[in-house]
Design a protein around this motif. Structure first.
Motif, PDB file in Angstrom:
ATOM      1  N   THR A 112      31.241  49.534  25.538  1.00 55.26           N
ATOM      2  CA  THR A 112      30.635  48.343  26.124  1.00 55.26           C
ATOM      3  C   THR A 112      29.743  47.700  25.059  1.00 55.26           C
ATOM      4  O   THR A 112      29.453  48.326  24.033  1.00 55.26           O
ATOM      5  N   PRO A 113      29.269  46.474  25.287  1.00 55.14           N
ATOM      6  CA  PRO A 113      28.359  45.883  24.292  1.00 55.14           C
ATOM      7  C   PRO A 113      27.157  46.754  23.965  1.00 55.14           C
ATOM      8  O   PRO A 113      26.778  46.870  22.791  1.00 55.14           O
ATOM      9  N   GLY A 116      25.395  39.621  30.738  1.00 55.28           N
ATOM     10  CA  GLY A 116      25.997  40.599  31.630  1.00 55.28           C
ATOM     11  C   GLY A 116      26.222  40.049  33.021  1.00 55.28           C
ATOM     12  O   GLY A 116      27.277  40.271  33.643  1.00 55.28           O
ATOM     13  N   GLN A 117      25.255  39.311  33.545  1.00 53.33           N
ATOM     14  CA  GLN A 117      25.429  38.690  34.858  1.00 53.33           C
ATOM     15  C   GLN A 117      26.500  37.592  34.824  1.00 53.33           C
ATOM     16  O   GLN A 117      27.271  37.434  35.774  1.00 53.33           O
ATOM     17  N   TYR A 118      26.548  36.862  33.713  1.00 53.75           N
ATOM     18  CA  TYR A 118      27.632  35.884  33.541  1.00 53.75           C
ATOM     19  C   TYR A 118      28.980  36.597  33.664  1.00 53.75           C
ATOM     20  O   TYR A 118      29.882  36.142  34.383  1.00 53.75           O
ATOM     21  N   HIS A 168      31.792  36.052  36.669  1.00 51.39           N
ATOM     22  CA  HIS A 168      32.994  35.355  36.226  1.00 51.39           C
ATOM     23  C   HIS A 168      34.203  36.272  36.083  1.00 51.39           C
ATOM     24  O   HIS A 168      35.344  35.785  36.083  1.00 51.39           O
ATOM     25  N   VAL A 169      33.964  37.586  35.946  1.00 52.91           N
ATOM     26  CA  VAL A 169      35.078  38.501  35.678  1.00 52.91           C
ATOM     27  C   VAL A 169      35.222  39.566  36.762  1.00 52.91           C
ATOM     28  O   VAL A 169      36.333  39.836  37.221  1.00 52.91           O
ATOM     29  N   TYR A 223      33.588  38.572  26.841  1.00 49.44           N
ATOM     30  CA  TYR A 223      34.529  38.647  27.956  1.00 49.44           C
ATOM     31  C   TYR A 223      35.782  37.829  27.673  1.00 49.44           C
ATOM     32  O   TYR A 223      35.766  36.596  27.718  1.00 49.44           O
ATOM     33  N   ASP A 224      36.886  38.521  27.401  1.00 48.34           N
ATOM     34  CA  ASP A 224      38.136  37.823  27.113  1.00 48.34           C
ATOM     35  C   ASP A 224      38.590  36.956  28.284  1.00 48.34           C
ATOM     36  O   ASP A 224      39.194  35.898  28.083  1.00 48.34           O
ATOM     37  N   LYS A 225      38.317  37.400  29.509  1.00 48.34           N
ATOM     38  CA  LYS A 225      38.768  36.669  30.689  1.00 48.34           C
ATOM     39  C   LYS A 225      37.850  35.503  31.053  1.00 48.34           C
ATOM     40  O   LYS A 225      38.182  34.720  31.939  1.00 48.34           O
TER      41      LYS A 225
END
Length: 230
Positions: free
Chosen positions: A9-10, A113-115, A119-120, A173-175
């Motif tokens: 993870t990051p 992280g919340q983004y 979104h994912v 985030y690739d997605k």
């Protein structure tokens, strides 16, 4: 020898970035957060917030019993002080590096992280949350871009733990890719960090443990405390 409790993870990347740069000997102990490894009693004994990464240093400065450290920012600071590297000694430069380390820990990481969550990973779209965190993540990337105007790295001319902390959180985030097209300083810096041989080695560690798989209700409970769908 350092035992690194890790998942790709990051926040996990931050520590492999340092260890590879410094050439420290370490052993990776995978903590599969999708499977709930972070809740095992043996892990909680030295990482009580049930989060990875964490380390156990079996050769601390001054000798004595092994030292365990949890929280990625604290680990970076510990390793910098242990090795005398990637944290300036001069007081003004040192506090600049620490400012940007704490900025990442308190802002860029949590907000990005919340983004990513909304979104994912969220089971259904929530427009307000998506807009809220997209706006805040974009604001923070703008702060970073302005900081890098005329600078090679966040604390000036030298690569530091502040850069190691921020780098993994740039568009992770690739997605749900983030728009970096207007952030030329940030992109220049990101590319420079990515080109470092130690960064390539750290990302190779991540590939060893990456487990592409469908996000199940059980994994959501482990990752987010999400109750099962009705």
């Amino acid at each position: 020898m350092i035992d690194l409790y890790y998942w790709p993870t990051p926040n996990g990347h931050k520590i492999t970035l340092f260890l590879e740069e410094a050439g420290l000997e370490y052993t990776v102990h995978p903590v599969d957060i999708g499977a709930g490894d972070q809740f095992k009693p043996d892990f909680l004994a030295f990482s009580p917030n049930n989060k990875m990464p964490a380390i156990i240093d079996h050769d601390p400065v001054g000798g004595g019993e092994p030292i365990s450290v949890f929280e990625s920012g604290a680990i970076l600071l510990y390793l910098a002080e242990k090795t005398g590297r990637f944290l300036p000694a001069e007081p003004r430069a040192r506090i600049e590096a620490l400012e940007w380390l704490f900025w990442q820990m308190a802002g860029l990481g949590p907000m990005t992280g919340q983004y990513g969550h909304f979104h994912v990973y969220a089971p259904e779209p929530i427009a307000y949350a998506r807009e809220r965190y997209a706006t805040e993540a974009a604001r923070l990337l703008g702060v970073l871009d302005r900081r890098l105007q005329g600078r090679d790295f966040l604390a000036g001319a030298d690569y530091s733990i502040a850069d190691m902390a921020a780098f993994p959180w740039i568009d992770p985030y690739d997605k749900a890719p983030m728009d970096l097209s207007e952030l030329g300083n940030l992109r220049r810096w990101r590319d420079a960090v990515a080109a470092r041989p130690a960064t390539a080695r750290a990302m190779a560690v991540a590939e060893r443990f990456r487990r592409p798989r469908e996000l199940t209700d059980e994994m959501r409970r482990h990752l987010f405390g999400t109750p099962p769908k009705a």
